[in-house]
Design an enzyme around this catalytic site. Structure first.
Site, PDB file in Angstrom:
ATOM      1  N   SER A  22       0.834  -1.210   0.000  1.00 29.31           N
ATOM      2  CA  SER A  22       0.000   0.000   0.000  1.00 29.31           C
ATOM      3  C   SER A  22       0.865   1.256   0.000  1.00 29.31           C
ATOM      4  O   SER A  22       0.607   2.213  -0.738  1.00 29.31           O
ATOM      5  CB  SER A  22      -0.904   0.023   1.236  1.00 29.31           C
ATOM      6  OG  SER A  22      -1.877  -0.977   1.140  1.00 29.31           O
ATOM      7  N   ARG A 121     -14.321  -6.408 -10.638  1.00 32.68           N
ATOM      8  CA  ARG A 121     -14.442  -5.726  -9.325  1.00 32.68           C
ATOM      9  C   ARG A 121     -15.167  -4.379  -9.477  1.00 32.68           C
ATOM     10  O   ARG A 121     -15.047  -3.720 -10.509  1.00 32.68           O
ATOM     11  CB  ARG A 121     -13.047  -5.576  -8.702  1.00 32.68           C
ATOM     12  CG  ARG A 121     -12.441  -6.955  -8.422  1.00 32.68           C
ATOM     13  CD  ARG A 121     -11.081  -6.888  -7.822  1.00 32.68           C
ATOM     14  NE  ARG A 121     -11.093  -6.282  -6.505  1.00 32.68           N
ATOM     15  CZ  ARG A 121      -9.985  -5.970  -5.831  1.00 32.68           C
ATOM     16  NH1 ARG A 121      -8.798  -6.213  -6.351  1.00 32.68           N
ATOM     17  NH2 ARG A 121     -10.066  -5.417  -4.642  1.00 32.68           N
ATOM     18  N   SER A 166     -13.140   2.138   2.626  1.00 31.03           N
ATOM     19  CA  SER A 166     -12.197   1.674   1.603  1.00 31.03           C
ATOM     20  C   SER A 166     -11.093   2.704   1.419  1.00 31.03           C
ATOM     21  O   SER A 166     -11.346   3.836   1.014  1.00 31.03           O
ATOM     22  CB  SER A 166     -12.923   1.446   0.275  1.00 31.03           C
ATOM     23  OG  SER A 166     -11.976   1.411  -0.778  1.00 31.03           O
ATOM     24  N   GLN A 168      -8.799   2.547  -0.748  1.00 34.39           N
ATOM     25  CA  GLN A 168      -8.560   2.796  -2.179  1.00 34.39           C
ATOM     26  C   GLN A 168      -9.456   3.925  -2.669  1.00 34.39           C
ATOM     27  O   GLN A 168      -9.015   4.829  -3.377  1.00 34.39           O
ATOM     28  CB  GLN A 168      -8.823   1.522  -2.977  1.00 34.39           C
ATOM     29  CG  GLN A 168      -7.818   0.425  -2.681  1.00 34.39           C
ATOM     30  CD  GLN A 168      -8.068  -0.840  -3.465  1.00 34.39           C
ATOM     31  OE1 GLN A 168      -9.038  -0.936  -4.221  1.00 34.39           O
ATOM     32  NE2 GLN A 168      -7.209  -1.814  -3.298  1.00 34.39           N
ATOM     33  N   ASP A 314      -7.156  -7.810   4.836  1.00 35.85           N
ATOM     34  CA  ASP A 314      -6.397  -8.714   3.965  1.00 35.85           C
ATOM     35  C   ASP A 314      -5.882  -9.961   4.700  1.00 35.85           C
ATOM     36  O   ASP A 314      -5.383 -10.896   4.075  1.00 35.85           O
ATOM     37  CB  ASP A 314      -5.221  -7.964   3.323  1.00 35.85           C
ATOM     38  CG  ASP A 314      -5.712  -6.880   2.370  1.00 35.85           C
ATOM     39  OD1 ASP A 314      -6.820  -7.015   1.831  1.00 35.85           O
ATOM     40  OD2 ASP A 314      -4.981  -5.890   2.172  1.00 35.85           O
ATOM     41  N   ARG A 345     -13.205 -13.914  -1.587  1.00 35.90           N
ATOM     42  CA  ARG A 345     -12.323 -14.520  -0.578  1.00 35.90           C
ATOM     43  C   ARG A 345     -13.066 -15.263   0.519  1.00 35.90           C
ATOM     44  O   ARG A 345     -12.456 -16.046   1.230  1.00 35.90           O
ATOM     45  CB  ARG A 345     -11.423 -13.455   0.058  1.00 35.90           C
ATOM     46  CG  ARG A 345     -10.158 -13.294  -0.698  1.00 35.90           C
ATOM     47  CD  ARG A 345      -9.105 -12.528   0.066  1.00 35.90           C
ATOM     48  NE  ARG A 345      -8.108 -12.128  -0.905  1.00 35.90           N
ATOM     49  CZ  ARG A 345      -7.472 -10.980  -0.898  1.00 35.90           C
ATOM     50  NH1 ARG A 345      -7.694 -10.100   0.058  1.00 35.90           N
ATOM     51  NH2 ARG A 345      -6.591 -10.709  -1.830  1.00 35.90           N
ATOM     52  N   ARG A 396      -3.381 -13.825  -1.708  1.00 36.57           N
ATOM     53  CA  ARG A 396      -3.572 -14.031  -0.262  1.00 36.57           C
ATOM     54  C   ARG A 396      -4.009 -15.470   0.030  1.00 36.57           C
ATOM     55  O   ARG A 396      -3.645 -16.039   1.046  1.00 36.57           O
ATOM     56  CB  ARG A 396      -4.613 -13.062   0.295  1.00 36.57           C
ATOM     57  CG  ARG A 396      -4.315 -11.601   0.005  1.00 36.57           C
ATOM     58  CD  ARG A 396      -3.711 -10.863   1.179  1.00 36.57           C
ATOM     59  NE  ARG A 396      -3.386  -9.500   0.786  1.00 36.57           N
ATOM     60  CZ  ARG A 396      -2.192  -8.942   0.848  1.00 36.57           C
ATOM     61  NH1 ARG A 396      -1.158  -9.611   1.313  1.00 36.57           N
ATOM     62  NH2 ARG A 396      -1.993  -7.705   0.462  1.00 36.57           N
TER      63      ARG A 396
END
Ligand code: S3P
Length: 435
Positions: A22, A121, A166, A168, A314, A345, A396
């Site tokens: 990040s 996404r 978020s 991002q 994560d 996930r 991950r």
């Protein structure tokens, strides 16, 4: 690539995780907007950060590598050039979202795409606020999916409440706000990682925090900043979990970032009774850094949800694995965002861990893991059984399955194991060092 990993009887040694992914994206992007040269040491070695670097180079930024130290020649707010080709963010949501904030303010046309996973996404959450700032931006699927087409131009500041926590999204808006007329405020439902804010402040941007509200006042220019990127706690988490759940382990993870917006994994491990120590805490380039040591631990189950989730988002597949080695039932809730990561996930973690014998169940927004007892419960290494599984092309998950294999009886075969290259290209080599 197929990776075969056998359960091991002992885990010992020191690991230095790769640079934080990040922080690396942000160090490259924000220094490209600054005017002048900056040096970045310990940049994350992975495909995601390489995608950011390659998009920035296409936009005219000179980035050179001399023996692992990168030099970025920032163009200032007006020096970017129209890309001659489609920008490719690969597998990286951070690249696509943060760069869209930058592109929305440039006086030219850009098209940005990504790999098969990134093209599924959600991008509507990004398109909406950027449009409110005045950007012309379109996407596939009624403006919800990449590729995105952006005809940048003059932007206005906005007051925006994020629909989800978020980093991002928050960072994309803050980056666009650097170029806007007027101030911008962004309000988060729950605080997410704050690396963008820390870097912007260090680069001279006027940015104020009032609880979960951030106010940015655009400045004429950003000062370049030399950065030594701390080790990635999300990579370190693999070894912290391995050390805690393996019956004969003692591991030290050196030089790891412990920014409080990222340390949910340490809090949860402590809550579960893990023997984990945070040593030599120091500050480097504005971020807290420490060495972490962990050893075999008698774990108890825990409940995870609410404002803790963004601080360990994560790490949740690894935490699900840890839950299997605890006494009692571990529940993970409020983690619906996990369904729209590099893979679904929740679905993928449950499907793959079930193959190894983990007692795990899917919830719409999380997982329930029935543990089979802590260390005191006896021979834990025999509790899971090696099996054939797949990473779902998710880095991950590939790493979680690698760690699960170390504490399983027999051999685990992991398909698409090369996915680790997205954030931790040396993952399998580091694993060999410990076994
Ligand atoms: C990241 C933010 C998180 C995280 C991702 C990296 C970042 O995503 O899951 O791996 O660098 O800002 P969201 O912002 O979508 O929650």
């Amino acid at each position: 690539m197929e990776k075969r990993v056998k359960g091991c009887s002992i885990l010992r040694g020191d690991i230095t995780p790769p640079g934080d992914k990040s922080i690396s994206h942000r160090a490259l992007i924000l220094n490209s907007i600054a005017k002048g040269r900056a040096r970045i040491e310990n940049l994350a070695a992975g495909d995601d950060v390489y995608s950011t670097m390659s998009c920035l180079r296409t936009l005219g930024v000179e980035i050179t590598d001399s023996g692992g130290t990168y030099s970025v020649s920032g163009l200032g707010t007006e020096g970017f050039v129209e890309p001659a080709d489609v920008l490719n963010a690969g597998n990286s949501g951070t690249t696509m979202r943060l760069l869209s904030g930058l592109l929305a303010a440039q006086p030219f046309l850009s098209i940005i795409t990504g790999d098969e996973s990134l093209r599924t996404r959600p991008m509507d959450r990004l398109i909406q606020p950027l449009r409110s700032m005045g950007a012309e931006i379109w996407g596939r699927g009624s403006d919800s999916l990449a590729p995105l087409a952006i005809r940048g131009g003059k932007l206005n500041g906005i007051h925006y409440t994020l629909p989800v926590a978020s980093a991002q999204l928050k960072s994309a808006i803050l980056i666009a706000a650097l170029f806007a007329n007027g101030n911008t405020t962004v309000e988060e439902p729950v605080q997410s990682r704050d690396h963008t804010e820390l870097l912007l402040k260090a680069m001279g941007v006027k940015l104020k925090h009032e609880g979960t509200r951030i106010k940015l006042i655009p400045s004429a220019s950003l000062s370049p900043i030399d950065i030594r990127v701390p080790g990635d706690i999300s990579a370190a988490a693999c070894w912290l979990i391995a050390g805690a759940i393996h019956p004969n382990a003692r591991i030290k993870v050196l030089n790891t970032g412990i920014n409080p917006t990222r340390t949910g994994i340490i809090d949860v491990l402590k809550q579960m009774g893990a023997k984990i120590e945070v040593e030599r805490v120091r500050r480097e380039s504005g971020e807290l850094v420490a060495d972490l040591s962990v050893e075999s631990s008698d774990l108890v189950a825990t409940q995870i949800g609410g404002s803790l989730i963004p601080r360990l988002i994560d790490e949740l597949p690894l935490i699900a694995l840890a839950g299997s080695f605890a006494r009692g039932t571990t529940t993970i809730m409020d983690a619906q965002e996990l369904r729209i990561k590099e893979s679904d996930r929740i679905g993928a973690t449950v499907r793959e861990l079930l193959k190894l014998g983990v007692d795990i169940e899917e919830l719409p927004d999380g997982m329930v893991i029935r543990g089979r007892g802590g260390l005191a419960g006896g021979e834990r290494a025999k509790q899971l059984t090696g099996a054939g599984c797949t990473s779902h092309h998710d880095h991950r998950l590939a790493m979680t399955l690698g760690i699960a294999a170390l504490v399983s009886q027999g051999e685990t075969v992991i398909q698409d194991a090369e996915a680790v290259a997205v954030s931790y290209p040396n993952f399998w080599q580091d694993m060999e060092k410990l076994t």
